[in-house]
Design a protein around this motif. Structure first.
Motif, PDB file in Angstrom:
ATOM      1  N   ARG A  51       0.834  -1.205   0.000  1.00 49.90           N
ATOM      2  CA  ARG A  51       0.000   0.000   0.000  1.00 49.90           C
ATOM      3  C   ARG A  51       0.872   1.260   0.000  1.00 49.90           C
ATOM      4  O   ARG A  51       1.806   1.373   0.793  1.00 49.90           O
ATOM      5  CB  ARG A  51      -0.858  -0.038   1.252  1.00 49.90           C
ATOM      6  CG  ARG A  51      -2.100   0.786   1.209  1.00 49.90           C
ATOM      7  CD  ARG A  51      -3.019   0.306   2.349  1.00 49.90           C
ATOM      8  NE  ARG A  51      -4.221   1.130   2.405  1.00 49.90           N
ATOM      9  CZ  ARG A  51      -4.280   2.239   3.128  1.00 49.90           C
ATOM     10  NH1 ARG A  51      -3.243   2.636   3.845  1.00 49.90           N
ATOM     11  NH2 ARG A  51      -5.394   2.960   3.140  1.00 49.90           N
ATOM     12  N   ARG A  53       0.582   5.661  -0.601  1.00 51.19           N
ATOM     13  CA  ARG A  53      -0.160   6.889  -0.954  1.00 51.19           C
ATOM     14  C   ARG A  53       0.775   7.763  -1.753  1.00 51.19           C
ATOM     15  O   ARG A  53       1.887   8.061  -1.315  1.00 51.19           O
ATOM     16  CB  ARG A  53      -0.633   7.611   0.304  1.00 51.19           C
ATOM     17  CG  ARG A  53      -1.762   6.874   1.019  1.00 51.19           C
ATOM     18  CD  ARG A  53      -2.153   7.600   2.303  1.00 51.19           C
ATOM     19  NE  ARG A  53      -2.940   8.802   2.070  1.00 51.19           N
ATOM     20  CZ  ARG A  53      -2.563  10.022   2.419  1.00 51.19           C
ATOM     21  NH1 ARG A  53      -1.389  10.220   3.001  1.00 51.19           N
ATOM     22  NH2 ARG A  53      -3.338  11.054   2.185  1.00 51.19           N
ATOM     23  N   THR A  69      -4.121   6.010  -3.584  1.00 46.41           N
ATOM     24  CA  THR A  69      -3.663   4.921  -2.724  1.00 46.41           C
ATOM     25  C   THR A  69      -3.587   3.670  -3.586  1.00 46.41           C
ATOM     26  O   THR A  69      -4.600   3.182  -4.085  1.00 46.41           O
ATOM     27  CB  THR A  69      -4.618   4.704  -1.542  1.00 46.41           C
ATOM     28  OG1 THR A  69      -4.842   5.962  -0.921  1.00 46.41           O
ATOM     29  CG2 THR A  69      -4.028   3.723  -0.538  1.00 46.41           C
ATOM     30  N   ASP A  71      -1.475  -0.147  -4.558  1.00 40.20           N
ATOM     31  CA  ASP A  71      -0.613  -1.241  -4.122  1.00 40.20           C
ATOM     32  C   ASP A  71       0.537  -1.349  -5.116  1.00 40.20           C
ATOM     33  O   ASP A  71       0.305  -1.577  -6.305  1.00 40.20           O
ATOM     34  CB  ASP A  71      -1.414  -2.551  -4.067  1.00 40.20           C
ATOM     35  CG  ASP A  71      -0.625  -3.670  -3.412  1.00 40.20           C
ATOM     36  OD1 ASP A  71       0.502  -3.937  -3.872  1.00 40.20           O
ATOM     37  OD2 ASP A  71      -1.133  -4.281  -2.453  1.00 40.20           O
ATOM     38  N   GLU A  78      -6.750   1.644  -4.609  1.00 34.79           N
ATOM     39  CA  GLU A  78      -7.762   1.497  -3.574  1.00 34.79           C
ATOM     40  C   GLU A  78      -8.611   2.764  -3.467  1.00 34.79           C
ATOM     41  O   GLU A  78      -9.814   2.705  -3.262  1.00 34.79           O
ATOM     42  CB  GLU A  78      -7.009   1.249  -2.256  1.00 34.79           C
ATOM     43  CG  GLU A  78      -7.832   0.937  -1.044  1.00 34.79           C
ATOM     44  CD  GLU A  78      -6.906   0.860   0.166  1.00 34.79           C
ATOM     45  OE1 GLU A  78      -7.182   1.519   1.168  1.00 34.79           O
ATOM     46  OE2 GLU A  78      -5.872   0.145   0.080  1.00 34.79           O
TER      47      GLU A  78
END
Lengths: 92, 995
Positions: A51, A53, A69, A71, A78
């Motif tokens: 993950r 940001r 956000t 992966d 996400e």
């Protein structure tokens, strides 16, 4: 990859420019921050497998900076929000 | 009318009433519409189509699809020549020309085949082991020879004359594969209301149905598929793309597909040759079918040996009988269909089955013998197989060397591999399924579904009901609920499937002759055994050690067999060994298709200023600056570059010149906080600047390196206008948006790029005021009313103009901005006004010469490693405010004697000239990274200084004025003694611009 821009909807990657780690915030009190804080802000990045940001700029669209956000392993996105703080949805 | 020796009088989808002429290696042959090049060759009894990659052994058509490893040909001529195309995928057209590859001097007689006899000298890892030493021999001797010996077709030697297009497609459900499962899945998803995109690599729908003798809804397979496709084609929410391969799956449900628009027509007829589609879907159904595996035995590569499914395809789809004395060698039930169909067509057929019994045998006519528990252990025949040796698998070794059995076709089947590549492209690993002895993708992941053969369901009835479910689920996931029951056809003549894998023959049945695992890269069982012995048995290592699976077919036939052999050698299961990673592209994509329209002149857009026509009319030579075309210089008469540039510079320095600077980035800012915002972007302060004034500004990056420079002007209380460098215009705008939206979003400022909205020109030289004054109305340009760094408004020939007294050349100079629509008119008006003063248009080179003479930094100095201090701009750094880059500018290492600082250079002596990029050294013979004290960034011939001058970045440069160094460029063989000077060569006090 496509990014769902909050203004423009899902758009292809070619319309966006990557802008780096969104976890970093420019020191609010720049003079008092000290060299170490500035070095951390400018140079130190986490590079997580997972993950992340990050900033993206919708240069070929609304020209907004976004916080995505994503992966970093699966490239699954996400969440996407506008970066301007007063325009972020669900601001915490 | 046909004289095709192996074409049956009836059957298949080919149109026998029409003959298509084609050539193969110059030999004239005929086929029919509906043929592929491969089926047409087989119809003419041609099996031999190429030579092996490494040993140059004769090779024939092995498959009937894109997985073909052997029958690769070169199509067409000249710029249209395309190498390495599988003959099995080429739709025949009249006039097709194909040539075989990797043979010399001819396909039938190949001198390179001698490598076959040298086999013991060409083991796996051979190159790594043998050609290590001496090093220079590698590229001078070994590599050129190996390149000639091993290889595929040659690239075209002329530009590709065809056109390729790019496009985007959007769908709720993408179905890859229009075989029976894909058709049923697409129909169910479409009936529910989803927007469906059905894509298939073949010309007609139905997948393998046309290869089979079965009935579906009372029709032949191909007829049923045509009816379903017709039904789908009539639905508004369905789009079918034929002749289109989905070659890759990418992040975020994006797919790549290649549509062969006119390859099958022979002539493009105005159509693009191919289209490269980017597909965006919400759900994906992989219905890509399955690919048959070979069985592996000695000399299993001879022409006349092919996959059992392929033989059935040539018989049933194309009406070609590929052999008359046939051996079917199998470990599974599917190949019995081939035996049955070939026997029905009149061939003499025997089955060799490695198993002890087979359910499939029930369907065979009495004429077909089945040898259970037997294997083909070797074959004979050079350019075509003529015999095979059959031996019992569990018998004694005495059978080896037994009587060869005559045959002209051997059909082999080692089982079927579901085609799950597209599901693996994002890194998902398949799992081993013992029931079908193959890898499947039981969990295809979010948004993906797998149906039919691709799901490992080889019973057609089960495959179809499963596919219907996949179609309904995919539509459901997009919010479309299916009504009623799924529509499933009635089936007759389908066959249950059982398989017992046999990866390689037992040691005692191996003759020692080559047993090929990867036919395209000539990798044998021995090579894999060697890899295992030498410690490279892991799937990923063995692949690289032997090159297995690395040819253009990407191991579609060979990977699983190789994994089976390695697993056996290691005493592990295939679940434990795992597979190598599948990556895009699934099938080859021509470079032309990747490039699309972005070729030559269309590679990138070209930007012109509004004065382009004028520049062209006045003989400008152009240079590219990013996407912009800019006048470089304007030669007169027979002038060369140097003469023209010297004349232009001299004109500006002595009288007046004009240059088009429309390409500068231009940004307008408005709002109460516009000044405060600029204070934080630039090293200097602008919020207190007076209205009607302009000033030079420097922007840093947050790491304190100089980012960009330009001018900032205040047009009104809350209205600013800035210019940024041509090259950085987009990046500065992005940076400003980041600063505004992320750092200082509370500042009340709005800004917008107006680069294209304004034309701009600089009028420079001692007579510039006279010229402009005669043409500008409504603005007093006198030195008192309009001093240096003034900004004002007026009109020129009735057109609105903003005038800035800004100088880049160092002369008295003005920049004139006018709305782009007036650009050409205003330029012309000033040019006319300047005729009596000899106003000279000048280009970017004269501009560069003059800014170098003035020591003004530009792109070459702003290389991302220079601070404001390095460039002598330290005094512009305010100590009173926060701005981007201020806080790290003071850190250790960015100050002091080790910094490279901006200096000027003059050659010592008359004749010296410079090369940009030359290094500055104290001893011209010194070598090594520490020898360089800095480098030349800008070098020009200055007519004003009557010689070469340069700007350079030199270690501790400002303290070294007058020092002598050498500028050396070993690359150009140049070495010049130079003297370090101040970077400002002309008018160091800056008086000329203030007059």
């Amino acid at each position: 990859m496509r990014i769902a821009c909050p203004w423009c909807g899902p758009r292809p990657l070619s319309e966006f420019t990557y802008g780096g780690d969104a976890a970093k915030t420019r020191p609010k009190a720049p003079e008092a921050a000290g060299l170490e804080t500035w070095m951390d802000y400018v140079y130190l990045r986490k590079n997580p497998a997972g993950r992340h940001r990050e900033y993206w700029h919708h240069g070929s669209g609304c020209r907004c900076w976004l916080i995505v956000t994503r992966d970093t392993v699966t490239h699954e996105i996400e969440h996407v929000a506008l970066a301007a703080p007063q325009m972020r949805e669900g601001k915490k | 009318m046909s004289r095709q020796s192996h074409r049956l009088p009836e059957g298949g989808l080919v149109e026998r009433s029409r003959a298509l002429r084609f050539t193969f290696d110059g030999r004239a042959l005929t086929g029919h519409p509906g043929d592929t090049l491969a089926s047409a060759l087989l119809a003419n009894g041609v099996h031999l189509t190429g030579r092996g990659f490494k040993y140059h052994r004769p090779r024939g058509i092995y498959t009937a699809g894109p997985e073909e490893p052997n029958a690769l040909v070169t199509l067409g001529r000249g710029g249209r020549s395309e190498p390495n195309v599988p003959a099995t995928t080429i739709e025949l057209f009249d006039g097709l020309e194909a040539r075989s590859q990797n043979r010399w001097p001819s396909l039938g007689f190949d001198l390179m085949a001698v490598t076959s006899a040298l086999k013991p000298f060409f083991p796996a890892g051979f190159y790594y082991k043998t050609f290590m030493w001496p090093r220079a021999f590698w590229y001078r001797l070994y590599e050129p020879i190996i390149r000639r010996a091993a290889g595929l077709g040659r690239l075209a030697d002329a530009p590709d004359p065809d056109r390729y297009e790019h496009g985007h497609l959007h769908a709720d459900v993408l179905v890859a594969g229009a075989g029976p499962a894909g058709l049923v899945a697409a129909r169910e998803a479409a009936r529910a209301g989803a927007r469906v995109l059905l894509v298939d690599e073949r010309a007609e729908p139905g997948g393998h149905l046309a290869d089979e003798q079965l009935e579906i809804d009372g029709k032949g397979g191909a007829a049923w598929a045509g009816a379903v496709a017709g039904e789908l084609g009539g639905m508004e929410n369905v789009r079918i793309l034929a002749r289109t391969s989905v070659f890759g799956r990418y992040d975020g449900m994006t797919f790549g597909a290649l549509e062969r628009v006119s390859d099958h027509l022979g002539e493009t007829g105005g159509l693009p040759r191919q289209r490269f589609w980017t597909i965006h879907a919400k759900q994906f159904i992989c219905a890509a079918g399955a690919i048959e595996r070979p069985l592996i035995f000695a000399n299993n590569d001879r022409p006349g040996i092919m996959l059992a499914g392929a033989a059935r395809s040539y018989l049933n789809r194309y009406g070609v009988l590929p052999g008359r004395e046939v051996l079917v060698f199998t470990n599974n039930d599917d190949a019995y269909l081939t035996a049955r169909d070939l026997a029905r067509a009149g061939a003499a057929v025997a089955v060799v089955d490695t198993r002890e019994k087979a359910a499939g045998a029930e369907m065979l006519p009495a004429s077909v013998d089945v040898h259970y528990g037997h294997a083909i252990i070797d074959t004979g025949g050079r350019k075509h197989v003529h015999s095979a040796i059959i031996a019992p698998l569990n018998g004694d070794a005495g059978h080896i060397g037994g009587q060869p059995r005559r045959c002209d076709l051997i059909c082999i089947s080692g089982g079927w591999n579901p085609t799950t590549h597209l599901l693996s492209h994002l890194g998902r690993k398949p799992a081993w399924d013992n029931a079908i002895a193959a890898y499947t993708m039981p969990d295809p992941g979010e948004g993906a579904h797998v149906a039919g053969g691709a799901a490992g369901i080889f019973d057609l009835g089960s495959a179809l009901s499963d596919a219907a479910g996949a179609g309904r689920n995919a539509a459901g996931a997009c919010g479309f609920r299916a009504r009623g029951k799924a529509i499933l056809p009635a089936l007759e003549g389908t066959q249950a499937y059982g398989v017992t894998p046999l990866w390689r023959l037992p040691q005692e049945l191996s003759s020692g002759a080559k047993s090929f695992v990867d036919l395209q890269n000539d990798v044998t069982v021995c090579d894999l055994e060697l890899a295992q012995r030498e410690g490279f048995g892991h799937a990923d290592q063995a692949k690289r050690y032997t090159t297995l699976g690395m040819a253009t077919d990407q191991g579609k036939l060979s990977n699983v067999n190789a994994l089976g052999i390695l697993a056996e050698l290691q005493g592990r299961t295939l679940d434990e060994t795992g597979t190598t990673t599948f990556r895009p592209l699934y099938s080859a994509v021509a470079l032309g298709a990747l490039a699309g329209q972005r070729r030559a002149g269309e590679f990138a857009p070209v930007r012109y200023s509004a004065m382009q026509d004028w520049h062209e009319k006045h003989g400008a030579v152009f240079t590219q600056a990013g996407l912009w075309m800019r006048p470089y210089y304007y030669p007169r008469g027979g002038e060369d570059f140097a003469a023209a540039v010297n004349r232009e510079v001299t004109a500006v320095r002595t009288r007046v010149g004009m240059v088009d600077v429309s390409t500068l980035g231009k940004i307008e800012l408005k709002g109460p906080d516009a000044g405060a915002f600029l204070d934080r972007l630039y090293t200097g302060g602008f919020s207190k600047m007076k209205i009607g004034r302009a000033r030079y500004g420097v922007m840093l990056r947050e790491d304190a390196m100089v980012f960009d420079d330009g001018t900032v002007s205040r047009l009104a209380e809350n209205h600013y206008f800035i210019t940024v460098t041509t090259a950085n215009a987009a990046a500065v705008m992005r940076h400003m948006e980041f600063c505004h939206q992320v750092h200082w979003s509370k500042l009340d400022v709005q800004f917008c790029s107006v680069s294209e909205a304004w034309s701009a020109m600089a009028v420079a030289g001692p007579e510039s005021r006279d010229v402009l004054s005669s043409v500008v109305e409504g603005l007093n340009l006198s030195n008192e009313a309009f001093p240096v760094l003034s900004v004002g408004e007026g009109t020129i020939g009735g057109a609105f103009a903003r005038v800035f007294r800004i100088s880049f050349s160092g002369e008295l100079a003005y920049e004139v901005y006018t709305p782009a629509g007036h650009g050409a008119g205003v330029w012309q008006a000033i040019f006319e006004a300047g005729r009596s003063s000899g106003l000279t248009p000048y280009g970017t080179e004269a501009m560069t010469v003059m800014r170098t003479e003035k020591g003004h930094v530009a792109g070459p100095e702003l290389d991302g490693r220079t601070t404001a201090g390095d460039l002598g701009l330290g005094r512009m750094m305010s100590a009173k405010k926060d701005y981007v880059g201020r806080w790290l500018a003071m850190r250790e290492g960015l100050e002091g004697a080790n910094r490279l600082q901006l200096v000027g250079l003059r050659p010592v002596g008359e004749e010296g000239s410079f090369v940009k990029g030359a290094h500055l050294v104290t001893d011209p013979r010194a070598t090594g990274p520490d020898a360089s004290q800095g480098h030349v960034t800008s070098a020009v011939h200055s007519p004003t200084c009557d010689g070469f001058i340069a700007l350079a970045l030199l270690k501790d440069g400002r303290a070294r004025m007058g020092e002598r160094l050498f500028a050396v460029s070993p690359l150009h063989g140049e070495e010049v003694e130079v003297e370090v000077t101040d970077p400002v060569f002309v008018d160091p006090q800056g008086e000329r611009m203030r007059v």
